[in-house]
Design an enzyme around this catalytic site. Structure first.
Site, PDB file in Angstrom:
ATOM      1  N   GLY A   1      -6.975   0.364   2.751  1.00 32.20           N
ATOM      2  CA  GLY A   1      -5.257   0.194   3.021  1.00 32.20           C
ATOM      3  C   GLY A   1      -5.189   0.916   4.574  1.00 32.20           C
ATOM      4  O   GLY A   1      -3.951   1.311   4.437  1.00 32.20           O
TER       5      GLY A   1
ATOM      6  N   THR B   1       0.786  -1.259   0.016  1.00 32.59           N
ATOM      7  CA  THR B   1      -0.128   0.008   0.010  1.00 32.59           C
ATOM      8  C   THR B   1       1.019   1.423   0.007  1.00 32.59           C
ATOM      9  O   THR B   1       0.644   1.979  -0.809  1.00 32.59           O
ATOM     10  CB  THR B   1      -0.917   0.097   1.363  1.00 32.59           C
ATOM     11  OG1 THR B   1      -1.728  -1.361   1.395  1.00 32.59           O
ATOM     12  CG2 THR B   1      -1.889   1.073   1.440  1.00 32.59           C
TER      13      THR B   1
ATOM     14  N   LYS C   1       2.532   4.258  18.600  1.00 33.76           N
ATOM     15  CA  LYS C   1       2.954   5.641  18.358  1.00 33.76           C
ATOM     16  C   LYS C   1       3.035   6.521  19.435  1.00 33.76           C
ATOM     17  O   LYS C   1       3.745   7.528  19.575  1.00 33.76           O
ATOM     18  CB  LYS C   1       1.649   6.089  17.434  1.00 33.76           C
ATOM     19  CG  LYS C   1       1.652   5.381  16.025  1.00 33.76           C
ATOM     20  CD  LYS C   1       0.193   5.537  15.320  1.00 33.76           C
ATOM     21  CE  LYS C   1       0.131   4.837  14.122  1.00 33.76           C
ATOM     22  NZ  LYS C   1      -1.112   4.776  13.458  1.00 33.76           N
TER      23      LYS C   1
ATOM     24  N   ASP D   1      -1.120  -0.618  17.839  1.00 39.58           N
ATOM     25  CA  ASP D   1      -0.559   0.287  16.748  1.00 39.58           C
ATOM     26  C   ASP D   1      -0.516   1.821  17.459  1.00 39.58           C
ATOM     27  O   ASP D   1       0.255   2.302  17.388  1.00 39.58           O
ATOM     28  CB  ASP D   1      -1.535   0.300  15.725  1.00 39.58           C
ATOM     29  CG  ASP D   1      -1.133   1.415  14.511  1.00 39.58           C
ATOM     30  OD1 ASP D   1      -0.079   0.999  13.867  1.00 39.58           O
ATOM     31  OD2 ASP D   1      -1.759   2.541  14.795  1.00 39.58           O
TER      32      ASP D   1
ATOM     33  N   GLU E   1       8.941  10.189  10.279  1.00 42.03           N
ATOM     34  CA  GLU E   1       7.635  10.823  10.048  1.00 42.03           C
ATOM     35  C   GLU E   1       6.309  10.026   9.796  1.00 42.03           C
ATOM     36  O   GLU E   1       5.445  10.021  10.561  1.00 42.03           O
ATOM     37  CB  GLU E   1       7.793  12.016   9.032  1.00 42.03           C
ATOM     38  CG  GLU E   1       6.444  12.927   9.215  1.00 42.03           C
ATOM     39  CD  GLU E   1       6.349  13.913  10.387  1.00 42.03           C
ATOM     40  OE1 GLU E   1       7.257  14.638  10.656  1.00 42.03           O
ATOM     41  OE2 GLU E   1       5.696  13.429  11.171  1.00 42.03           O
TER      42      GLU E   1
END
Ligand code: NAP
Ligand code: HSE
Length: 427
Positions: free
Chosen positions: A188, A15, A206, A202, A131
């Site tokens: 995606g 993706t 972060k 996830d 980033e």
């Protein structure tokens, strides 16, 4: 301007990787103006070069041999967009040793092995930029690392997972969990293993990265307690809405007197709060600090093109700087202690499924009072001898509120496990 093209290598052509290639080709003239030379994707690593792909890559681009990228002297910088922790970590270390800078979208890798990788990049005089690992198109890493040097940032909080925000938005309109998760995968947004999204893993990765760069102290994913939306009951989303709140998966990293507190959990957000209106795959991050007061960054938090935009920004950043670039690769220089969430004050939403009998509410209120937890509002829905009792507390130490909930359970008045969600302060 040089006419000698600069070579880029891609680890991954899924993706994100295919979008990097497509956008770099589409924006070739602009990129050349910025960099001063043409930039070309030379090779892209995949598992299976013969797998069917939605867009056919040009002949010779794909390879399943990592050394074809590592050992190609015409490749100056590599974008790691394949994901996973191993062999990705080992390959990144080999790229640094080969003198190649790397930009990555891989939060799981950085949240586990960031310290080792940043040190290795610095030791080899190359750059590691990341980033795209946090909030896709939103330039929060650049803002925290470069734009806020003059401010003591003391809180970073917000919506940092696009998949679950997309799912919660659709579910608030009545869509079912499995259907919207499948849609997020098709678009995606989701990770290769979407369990990482829905369980909060996830977002936790972060938060670990954001806390590390905001507070210059090492925070790993193992330090971040997290809950996801997989255990969230739609009844609580409806109750919350009636009480004037949206439910959002909120990641937080705060500086408190004793150190740093981090966490990810489904949280009630007042409808008037700026995060309440952030919908779909959008993310939003609020940065608070002394000089900056409050800055909120909002934008697409997932998706191929959105993430590719951040990857390309980092690639250009590497090409536009020399040596280790600016800022220095290793940004961690403190060792602040991590504070358990129980020691931190927050308001809680508590839903209790209780017997509808005289005295039950009074007992519950007394137990909360014994722990000095004060009640802000109470809603009760009764039917057939039972009552759904929803209590929103005033701010109190979370440990005290959780002790009170355990004591309430121990009285035997609850028919099922109490549901507890954090409530975000109105501002
Ligand atoms: P993806 O669509 O699953 O693509 C992964 C690519 O890497 C595929 O081309 C795959 O090869 C290749 N690959 C994986 N393991 C490999 C291995 N061991 N050896 C060789 N090639 C390998 O994943 P994606 O969505 O692009 O995500 C890539 C990274 O970006 C992940 O770290 C993810 O967390 C991050 N990211 C994604 C998004 C997003 O919205 N999708 C946003 C921000 C960050 P095949 O094509 O042969 O399978
Ligand atoms: N799966 C991630 C998300 C991709 O949904 O936020 C962006 O990091």
């Amino acid at each position: 301007m040089s006419s000698t093209p600069i070579g880029i290598g891609l680890l991954g052509y899924g993706t994100v990787g295919s979008a990097v290639d497509r956008l770099l080709t589409a924006r070739q003239a602009d990129v050349e103006r910025v960099v001063g030379a043409p930039v070309e994707v030379r090779r892209a690593l995949v598992r299976n070069v013969n797998a069917p792909r939605s867009v056919e890559p040009r002949p010779g681009l794909l390879t399943d041999d990592f050394s074809a990228i590592r050992d190609d002297p015409s490749i100056a910088v590599v974008a790691e967009v394949m994901g996973g922790v191993s062999p990705t970590r080992e390959w990144m270390l080999e790229l640094f040793a080969a003198g190649k800078s790397v930009v990555t979208a891989n939060k799981q890798l950085l949240a586990r092995h960031g310290a080792e990788l940043f040190a290795a990049a610095e030791a080899n005089g190359v750059q590691l930029r990341f980033e795209a690992s946090v909030c896709a198109a939103i330039p929060v890493v650049k803002v925290l690392r470069e734009s806020m040097i003059a401010s003591e940032v003391n809180a970073v909080l917000g919506i940092v997972n696009g998949t679950t925000n997309f799912m919660l938005t659709k579910m608030a309109d009545g869509a079912d969990y499995a259907t919207v998760l499948a849609e997020a995968q098709r678009l995606g947004y989701a990770e290769a293993d979407p369990t990482e999204d829905v369980t909060g893993g996830d977002a936790a990765a972060k938060v670990a990265i954001l806390a590390s760069i905001a507070f210059h102290t090492q925070v790993t994913i193992d330090d971040v307690p997290h809950e996801g939306i997989d255990t969230l009951d739609s009844v609580d989303v409806a109750f919350a809405n009636d009480l004037g709140y949206s439910v959002k998966l909120i990641g937080q990293a705060r500086r408190v007197e004793a150190g740093v507190v981090v966490g990810v959990a489904p949280t009630l957000v007042p409808h008037a709060h700026p995060l309440s209106g952030v919908n779909g795959s959008f993310n939003a991050v609020m940065l608070r600090g002394d000089a900056i007061r409050e800055v909120t960054l909002v934008g697409p938090g997932a998706g191929g093109d959105e993430t590719a935009s951040a990857v390309i920004g980092d690639l250009m950043g590497v090409l536009g700087t020399s040596g280790t670039g600016f800022p220095r690769t290793a940004g961690v220089f403190r060792d602040l202690p991590l504070v358990p969430a129980d020691d931190v004050e927050s308001a809680l939403y508590i839903r209790l499924d209780v017997k509808d009998e005289p005295g039950v509410l009074a007992r519950i209120a007394a137990i909360l009072a014994d722990e000095a937890v004060s009640i802000d509002s109470v809603v009760q829905r009764a039917s057939e001898g039972r009552a759904q009792l929803v209590i929103v507390t005033h701010t109190a130490p979370e440990g005290a509120a959780r002790r009170a909930i355990s004591s309430i359970e121990a009285t035997g008045v609850c028919a099922s496990r109490p549901v507890t969600l954090r409530v975000l302060a109105a501002s």
